[in-house]
Design an enzyme around this catalytic site. Structure first.
Site, PDB file in Angstrom:
ATOM      1  N   HIS A 229      91.465 -46.989  44.862  1.00  7.55           N
ATOM      2  CA  HIS A 229      90.683 -47.596  43.961  1.00  7.55           C
ATOM      3  C   HIS A 229      90.875 -46.927  42.368  1.00  7.55           C
ATOM      4  N   TYR A 233      92.200 -46.961  37.699  1.00  5.79           N
ATOM      5  CA  TYR A 233      91.499 -46.690  36.249  1.00  5.79           C
ATOM      6  C   TYR A 233      92.648 -45.178  35.853  1.00  5.79           C
ATOM      7  N   HIS A 380      95.671 -61.205  41.066  1.00  2.17           N
ATOM      8  CA  HIS A 380      94.515 -60.205  40.312  1.00  2.17           C
ATOM      9  C   HIS A 380      95.308 -59.327  39.779  1.00  2.17           C
ATOM     10  N   PHE A 381      95.863 -58.553  40.461  1.00  2.00           N
ATOM     11  CA  PHE A 381      96.414 -57.311  39.958  1.00  2.00           C
ATOM     12  C   PHE A 381      97.729 -57.317  38.939  1.00  2.00           C
ATOM     13  N   HIS A 382      98.400 -58.457  39.066  1.00  3.28           N
ATOM     14  CA  HIS A 382      99.546 -58.428  37.890  1.00  3.28           C
ATOM     15  C   HIS A 382      98.907 -58.847  36.550  1.00  3.28           C
ATOM     16  N   ARG A 444      99.543 -62.724  51.183  1.00  3.90           N
ATOM     17  CA  ARG A 444     100.306 -61.780  50.588  1.00  3.90           C
ATOM     18  C   ARG A 444     101.251 -60.858  51.731  1.00  3.90           C
ATOM     19  N   ARG A 445     102.122 -60.333  51.057  1.00  6.47           N
ATOM     20  CA  ARG A 445     103.117 -59.364  51.802  1.00  6.47           C
ATOM     21  C   ARG A 445     103.866 -60.181  53.089  1.00  6.47           C
TER      22      ARG A 445
HETATM   23 FE1  HAS Z   1      91.242 -54.500  41.199  1.00  4.59          FE
HETATM   24  C1  HAS Z   1      92.498 -55.057  44.366  1.00  4.59           C
HETATM   25  C2  HAS Z   1      88.286 -55.173  42.250  1.00  4.59           C
HETATM   26  C3  HAS Z   1      90.107 -53.699  38.208  1.00  4.59           C
HETATM   27  C4  HAS Z   1      94.428 -53.222  40.269  1.00  4.59           C
HETATM   28  N1  HAS Z   1      93.160 -54.258  42.187  1.00  4.59           N
HETATM   29  C5  HAS Z   1      93.280 -54.401  43.393  1.00  4.59           C
HETATM   30  C6  HAS Z   1      94.721 -54.236  43.728  1.00  4.59           C
HETATM   31  C7  HAS Z   1      95.163 -53.702  42.615  1.00  4.59           C
HETATM   32  C8  HAS Z   1      94.197 -53.647  41.582  1.00  4.59           C
HETATM   33  C9  HAS Z   1      96.581 -53.044  42.409  1.00  4.59           C
HETATM   34  O1  HAS Z   1      86.642 -55.460  44.817  1.00  4.59           O
HETATM   35  C10 HAS Z   1      95.133 -54.498  45.082  1.00  4.59           C
HETATM   36  C11 HAS Z   1      95.588 -53.400  45.850  1.00  4.59           C
HETATM   37  C12 HAS Z   1      96.044 -53.602  47.396  1.00  4.59           C
HETATM   38  O2  HAS Z   1      97.583 -53.762  47.397  1.00  4.59           O
HETATM   39  O3  HAS Z   1      95.475 -53.944  48.404  1.00  4.59           O
HETATM   40  N2  HAS Z   1      89.660 -54.531  40.305  1.00  4.59           N
HETATM   41  C13 HAS Z   1      88.260 -55.075  40.760  1.00  4.59           C
HETATM   42  C14 HAS Z   1      87.210 -54.840  39.677  1.00  4.59           C
HETATM   43  C15 HAS Z   1      87.844 -54.456  38.576  1.00  4.59           C
HETATM   44  C16 HAS Z   1      89.288 -54.170  39.042  1.00  4.59           C
HETATM   45  C17 HAS Z   1      85.792 -55.157  39.962  1.00  4.59           C
HETATM   46  N3  HAS Z   1      92.087 -53.624  39.522  1.00  4.59           N
HETATM   47  C18 HAS Z   1      91.442 -53.433  38.267  1.00  4.59           C
HETATM   48  C19 HAS Z   1      92.297 -52.771  37.240  1.00  4.59           C
HETATM   49  C20 HAS Z   1      93.591 -52.666  37.944  1.00  4.59           C
HETATM   50  C21 HAS Z   1      93.287 -53.135  39.368  1.00  4.59           C
HETATM   51  C22 HAS Z   1      92.000 -52.264  35.962  1.00  4.59           C
HETATM   52  C23 HAS Z   1      94.626 -52.029  37.649  1.00  4.59           C
HETATM   53  C24 HAS Z   1      95.003 -51.349  36.544  1.00  4.59           C
HETATM   54  N4  HAS Z   1      90.633 -55.155  42.768  1.00  4.59           N
HETATM   55  C25 HAS Z   1      89.116 -55.342  43.277  1.00  4.59           C
HETATM   56  C26 HAS Z   1      88.846 -55.225  44.660  1.00  4.59           C
HETATM   57  C27 HAS Z   1      90.131 -55.336  45.224  1.00  4.59           C
HETATM   58  C28 HAS Z   1      91.207 -55.236  44.241  1.00  4.59           C
HETATM   59  C29 HAS Z   1      87.557 -55.850  45.138  1.00  4.59           C
HETATM   60  C30 HAS Z   1      90.471 -55.654  46.700  1.00  4.59           C
HETATM   61  C31 HAS Z   1      90.762 -56.919  47.170  1.00  4.59           C
HETATM   62  C32 HAS Z   1      90.974 -57.293  48.343  1.00  4.59           C
HETATM   63  O4  HAS Z   1      90.411 -57.730  49.257  1.00  4.59           O
HETATM   64  O5  HAS Z   1      91.971 -56.492  48.765  1.00  4.59           O
HETATM   65  C33 HAS Z   1      87.121 -54.267  37.429  1.00  4.59           C
HETATM   66  O6  HAS Z   1      87.497 -52.907  36.848  1.00  4.59           O
HETATM   67  C34 HAS Z   1      87.526 -55.161  36.244  1.00  4.59           C
HETATM   68  C35 HAS Z   1      86.710 -55.097  34.876  1.00  4.59           C
HETATM   69  C36 HAS Z   1      87.295 -55.760  33.781  1.00  4.59           C
HETATM   70  C37 HAS Z   1      86.741 -56.663  32.928  1.00  4.59           C
HETATM   71  C38 HAS Z   1      87.375 -57.422  32.155  1.00  4.59           C
HETATM   72  C39 HAS Z   1      87.153 -56.884  30.424  1.00  4.59           C
HETATM   73  C40 HAS Z   1      87.880 -57.476  29.546  1.00  4.59           C
HETATM   74  C41 HAS Z   1      88.589 -56.944  28.415  1.00  4.59           C
HETATM   75  C42 HAS Z   1      89.431 -57.802  27.572  1.00  4.59           C
HETATM   76  C43 HAS Z   1      88.646 -57.901  26.266  1.00  4.59           C
HETATM   77  C44 HAS Z   1      89.487 -58.878  25.454  1.00  4.59           C
HETATM   78  C45 HAS Z   1      89.979 -58.497  24.233  1.00  4.59           C
HETATM   79  C46 HAS Z   1      91.079 -59.292  23.714  1.00  4.59           C
HETATM   80  C47 HAS Z   1      89.578 -57.006  23.411  1.00  4.59           C
HETATM   81  C48 HAS Z   1      85.155 -56.791  33.317  1.00  4.59           C
HETATM   82  C49 HAS Z   1      88.441 -55.065  28.372  1.00  4.59           C
HETATM   83  C50 HAS Z   1      90.796 -59.862  22.140  1.00  4.59           C
HETATM   84  C51 HAS Z   1      92.185 -60.587  21.755  1.00  4.59           C
HETATM   85  C52 HAS Z   1      91.881 -61.539  20.827  1.00  4.59           C
HETATM   86  C53 HAS Z   1      93.303 -62.129  20.349  1.00  4.59           C
HETATM   87  C54 HAS Z   1      91.191 -61.289  19.825  1.00  4.59           C
HETATM   88  C1  HEM Z   2     103.649 -57.242  44.473  1.00  6.01           C
HETATM   89  C2  HEM Z   2     106.154 -60.030  41.156  1.00  6.01           C
HETATM   90  C3  HEM Z   2     106.024 -56.519  38.108  1.00  6.01           C
HETATM   91  C4  HEM Z   2     103.250 -54.102  40.730  1.00  6.01           C
HETATM   92  C5  HEM Z   2     104.283 -58.316  43.864  1.00  6.01           C
HETATM   93  C6  HEM Z   2     104.356 -59.724  44.532  1.00  6.01           C
HETATM   94  C7  HEM Z   2     104.995 -60.545  43.723  1.00  6.01           C
HETATM   95  C8  HEM Z   2     105.487 -59.656  42.345  1.00  6.01           C
HETATM   96  C9  HEM Z   2     105.354 -61.954  43.548  1.00  6.01           C
HETATM   97  C10 HEM Z   2     103.650 -60.100  45.828  1.00  6.01           C
HETATM   98  C11 HEM Z   2     104.548 -59.875  46.925  1.00  6.01           C
HETATM   99  C12 HEM Z   2     103.935 -59.983  48.128  1.00  6.01           C
HETATM  100  O1  HEM Z   2     102.766 -59.986  48.322  1.00  6.01           O
HETATM  101  O2  HEM Z   2     105.017 -60.148  49.298  1.00  6.01           O
HETATM  102  C13 HEM Z   2     106.375 -59.519  40.115  1.00  6.01           C
HETATM  103  C14 HEM Z   2     107.124 -59.846  39.002  1.00  6.01           C
HETATM  104  C15 HEM Z   2     107.316 -58.803  38.155  1.00  6.01           C
HETATM  105  C16 HEM Z   2     106.315 -58.021  38.531  1.00  6.01           C
HETATM  106  C17 HEM Z   2     107.905 -61.307  38.908  1.00  6.01           C
HETATM  107  C18 HEM Z   2     107.931 -58.704  36.784  1.00  6.01           C
HETATM  108  C19 HEM Z   2     109.104 -59.191  36.586  1.00  6.01           C
HETATM  109  C20 HEM Z   2     105.129 -55.542  38.410  1.00  6.01           C
HETATM  110  C21 HEM Z   2     104.666 -54.483  37.586  1.00  6.01           C
HETATM  111  C22 HEM Z   2     103.884 -53.698  38.410  1.00  6.01           C
HETATM  112  C23 HEM Z   2     103.886 -54.344  39.896  1.00  6.01           C
HETATM  113  C24 HEM Z   2     105.304 -54.063  36.271  1.00  6.01           C
HETATM  114  C25 HEM Z   2     103.212 -52.541  38.181  1.00  6.01           C
HETATM  115  C26 HEM Z   2     103.238 -51.812  37.190  1.00  6.01           C
HETATM  116  C27 HEM Z   2     102.983 -54.772  41.950  1.00  6.01           C
HETATM  117  C28 HEM Z   2     102.225 -54.117  43.172  1.00  6.01           C
HETATM  118  C29 HEM Z   2     102.674 -54.976  44.281  1.00  6.01           C
HETATM  119  C30 HEM Z   2     103.372 -56.228  43.599  1.00  6.01           C
HETATM  120  C31 HEM Z   2     101.510 -52.926  43.301  1.00  6.01           C
HETATM  121  C32 HEM Z   2     101.970 -54.997  45.417  1.00  6.01           C
HETATM  122  C33 HEM Z   2     103.017 -54.567  46.747  1.00  6.01           C
HETATM  123  C34 HEM Z   2     102.315 -54.580  48.112  1.00  6.01           C
HETATM  124  O3  HEM Z   2     101.825 -55.410  48.501  1.00  6.01           O
HETATM  125  O4  HEM Z   2     102.771 -53.550  48.846  1.00  6.01           O
HETATM  126  N1  HEM Z   2     105.028 -58.400  42.612  1.00  6.01           N
HETATM  127  N2  HEM Z   2     106.027 -58.148  39.913  1.00  6.01           N
HETATM  128  N3  HEM Z   2     104.562 -55.622  39.685  1.00  6.01           N
HETATM  129  N4  HEM Z   2     103.566 -55.782  42.335  1.00  6.01           N
HETATM  130 FE1  HEM Z   2     104.685 -57.025  41.150  1.00  6.01          FE
HETATM  131 CU    CU Z   3      89.630 -51.519  43.789  1.00  7.08          CU
END
Ligand code: HAS
Ligand code: HEM
Ligand code: CU
Length: 560
Positions: A229, A233, A380-382, A444-445
């Site tokens: 997790h 960050y 979510h994570f993309h 997934r996967r």
């Molecule tokens: Fe997540 C699963 C909960 C944030 C990445 N997360 C994943 C996985 C990845 C990942 C890779 O609780 C899958 C892992 C795997 O392979 O199994 N995640 C959260 C929560 C947050 C969160 C509560 N995750 C992230 C971030 C990631 C990331 C950041 C990567 C960089 N996530 C989970 C949970 C799972 C999970 C469960 C497990 C699910 C499962 O069952 O497997 C929080 O940190 C999110 C807080 C974010 C906000 C949004 C704030 C909004 C902002 C934008 C402001 C906009 C502006 C734009 C300024 C509250 C900052 C203005 C624009 C103009 C044009 C004016």
């Molecule tokens: C998994 C698409 C770029 C991180 C996946 C999956 C898809 C996908 C469809 C799900 C596969 C599955 O569950 O079987 C794409 C496409 C991309 C892209 C079309 C852009 C061309 C990225 C980038 C990152 C990323 C830039 C991170 C920097 C991951 C990770 C997984 C994943 C961590 C999970 C792998 C796993 O389950 O073992 N991607 N992705 N992807 N992708 Fe991407």
């Molecule tokens: Cu997490």
């Protein structure tokens, strides 16, 4: 010839840290280029189109590709970008040079570890996905290479703490400058966060060498998610740092509050780690009340992102109004959308809003049942790492490569197009994945396109599947444009230092740290670090103790 001009440049003699930053970053983008290649193929898979037979005999299976995708993108590219930004920015801000010997040792460790792990990955001897779940067992070279790669980040921790100590000695009583403060808290968080992976790696290495007969899968998963997790960050905070210290300036404004930005980083130091059970809600062997405690702590770790949403949006409003934007929303149109760096951040942050909201769904103990292990999760994570984090890195490369090499950005229009297409492709793909995961429970996967039975079972979601194919094509084009722009920029022969940013565009701030009571508190970094350690011991200690004293080792398996 082109390669020669990349590496022999006078400015490197007076600023060797530029060369270090360039190498680290370009190695990261090279990893991303290969890792991303599989992304569109995976999107096609979820569109029912199986392109993997075309890759034989080079790549053997969907899972070999998915492992390369996860490892190269999420572990390698992200860490190398952190080692670039979170070392180079403080060095520039403090006007100090990192210990260059150790900086190069960290680069060579990262490269060596990467190459060692790449051999079994490319030979299909390590198709265990980026989560290394035991009892799937990879070749020892994969675990050893990954460990060396991750340990190279410990040298980055030292580089920054050493610069900070030198600066404090020369500036007693002064407040740590903002980017340096962010880098210090970031690296301390990573030190605490990485311990789970380090302990897991020791088990896995011993197991793959045959020194121990088995490992306990539940313990391995728990150690993985202890790091897994907070690692998100570790990916995110370099993007946040750039958003705080460079984006307001690039957009033509100022950062509204320095003290709030520091509070955000202290909150991440405190709450990033003790939340890992939210990845293990479905795991047996962890009592429900521990899972509930981690749910509550996860809600707390969303707070610094909510503060960031406020601070960055307010800073962008200041910029938009300074550029002449009027009315309630007129400032948004007045932002420099044609600047590829600003564009990348704006689009990335827009995607981050639904991504964060989805994270809260995942974190809710009961709602998680509905989405766990479905394609909702990659949806979510993309949005998080695949869009905001990657776009922040891509956008930053557009000024940083010119800044480091003295070579102007080529094909600016293509750079802008690459960011729009990346955003559009990710938007379509993640929309479809969320829908298919939530409503149709598509796993997934899963190599569904290779299975007629699966395609029959999921035929109701055919319309959403078609969107995946569209997104795969768009993202493939976006990636081609982006990699062309950065590699053509870095490898060209033309140097025009007058056309590049000579300095890092550090932003000015409106509410300054001097005189702030909050900043008096945040400056006590070691106190907060100590508190973070205590929180982790409370949230993990009893469960880990129980797991370590009740291990059920199992032998390795190779299912691919
Ligand atoms: Fe997540 C699963 C909960 C944030 C990445 N997360 C994943 C996985 C990845 C990942 C890779 O609780 C899958 C892992 C795997 O392979 O199994 N995640 C959260 C929560 C947050 C969160 C509560 N995750 C992230 C971030 C990631 C990331 C950041 C990567 C960089 N996530 C989970 C949970 C799972 C999970 C469960 C497990 C699910 C499962 O069952 O497997 C929080 O940190 C999110 C807080 C974010 C906000 C949004 C704030 C909004 C902002 C934008 C402001 C906009 C502006 C734009 C300024 C509250 C900052 C203005 C624009 C103009 C044009 C004016
Ligand atoms: C998994 C698409 C770029 C991180 C996946 C999956 C898809 C996908 C469809 C799900 C596969 C599955 O569950 O079987 C794409 C496409 C991309 C892209 C079309 C852009 C061309 C990225 C980038 C990152 C990323 C830039 C991170 C920097 C991951 C990770 C997984 C994943 C961590 C999970 C792998 C796993 O389950 O073992 N991607 N992705 N992807 N992708 Fe991407
Ligand atoms: Cu997490």
């Amino acid at each position: 010839m082109a390669v020669k001009t990349l590496f022999n440049y006078d400015a490197y003699a007076s600023a060797p840290e530029k060369k270090y930053a360039l190498y680290m970053m370009m190695l990261g983008f090279a990893a991303l280029a290969l890792g991303t290649f599989f992304g569109p193929l995976q999107a096609m898979n979820y569109g029912g189109l199986d392109l993997y037979p075309l890759l034989k005999p080079v790549f053997q299976s969907y899972y070999q590709g998915l492992t390369l995708h996860g490892v190269l993108n999420a572990i390698v590219f992200t860490q190398l970008f952190a080692q670039t930004i979170m070392v180079y920015l403080p060095a520039r801000e403090l006007g100090l040079r990192p210990n260059m010997t150790l900086a190069w040792v960290s680069f060579w460790m990262a490269l060596g570890g990467l190459l060692l792990a790449a051999v079994p990955l490319l030979l299909n001897e390590a198709s265990v996905l980026y989560t290394f779940y035991a009892p799937l067992q990879a070749h020892w070279a994969f675990y050893l290479g990954a460990a060396i790669f991750v340990l190279s980040s410990y040298l980055s921790i030292y580089l920054v703490l050493d610069m900070w100590a030198r600066w404090r000695k020369a500036n007693p009583g002064k407040i740590t400058p903002l980017a340096t403060f962010m880098a210090v808290t970031f690296w301390l968080m990573w030190f605490l966060a990485s311990l789970g992976l380090v302990v897991e790696a020791l088990f896995l290495i011993a197991w793959s060498f045959g020194l121990v007969a088995g490992v306990d899968p539940l313990l391995m998963r728990t150690l993985f998610w202890y790091t897994g997790h907070p690692i998100v960050y570790f990916w995110l905070l370099p993007a946040y740092t750039l958003a705080y210290v460079t984006l307001p300036r690039l957009a033509g404004g100022k950062l509204v509050s320095d003290p709030l930005a520091r509070l955000v980083f202290i909150l991440f130091l405190l709450f990033s780690v003790p939340v890992g059970f939210h990845h293990q809600f479905a795991d047996p062997g962890i009592a429900p009340y521990w899972k509930m405690i981690h749910t509550v702590l996860t809600m707390l770790v969303a707070v610094p992102s909510l503060i960031t949403a406020f601070t960055i949006a307010a800073s962008l409003e200041v910029a938009g109004r300074a550029n002449g934007g009027k009315g309630l929303l007129g400032w948004i149109g007045a932002l420099p959308w044609n600047n590829p760096t600003v564009l990348a951040f704006l689009l990335g942050f827009l995607a981050f809003i639904p991504g964060g909201a989805g994270g809260m769904v995942n974190a809710s103990f009961n709602l998680n049942q509905n989405v766990h292990n479905t394609v909702w999760i990659p949806g979510h994570f993309h949005l998080q790492v695949g869009t905001l984090v990657t776009m922040a890195a891509m956008g930053t490369a557009f000024w940083l490569i010119p800044h480091l090499t003295g070579k102007p950005l080529v094909a600016r229009g293509m750079a802008v197009a690459s960011q729009w297409l990346w955003f559009l492709g990710m938007f379509i793909m993640t929309f479809a994945l969320h829908w298919m995961g939530f409503l149709y429970a598509i796993p997934r996967r899963a190599h569904i396109s290779g299975s007629p039975i699966a395609m029959e079972a999921y035929k109701e979601s055919a319309a959403w599947m078609a969107l995946n194919i569209v997104s795969g094509v768009i993202l493939f084009i976006a990636a081609l444009l982006f990699f062309y722009v950065i590699f053509a920029t870095a490898l060209q022969n033309r140097r025009e230092p007058s056309r590049v940013l000579p300095e890092v565009p550090f932003t000015e701030v409106m509410s300054k740290p001097e005189g702030s009571g909050l900043v008096q508190l945040t400056e006590r970094v070691w106190f907060w670090f100590g508190l973070a350690v205590v929180l982790v011991v409370l949230a993990y200690g009893p469960v880990l103790f129980q797991m370590f004293t009740n291990m059920n080792p199992v032998p390795g398996q190779r299912l691919w």
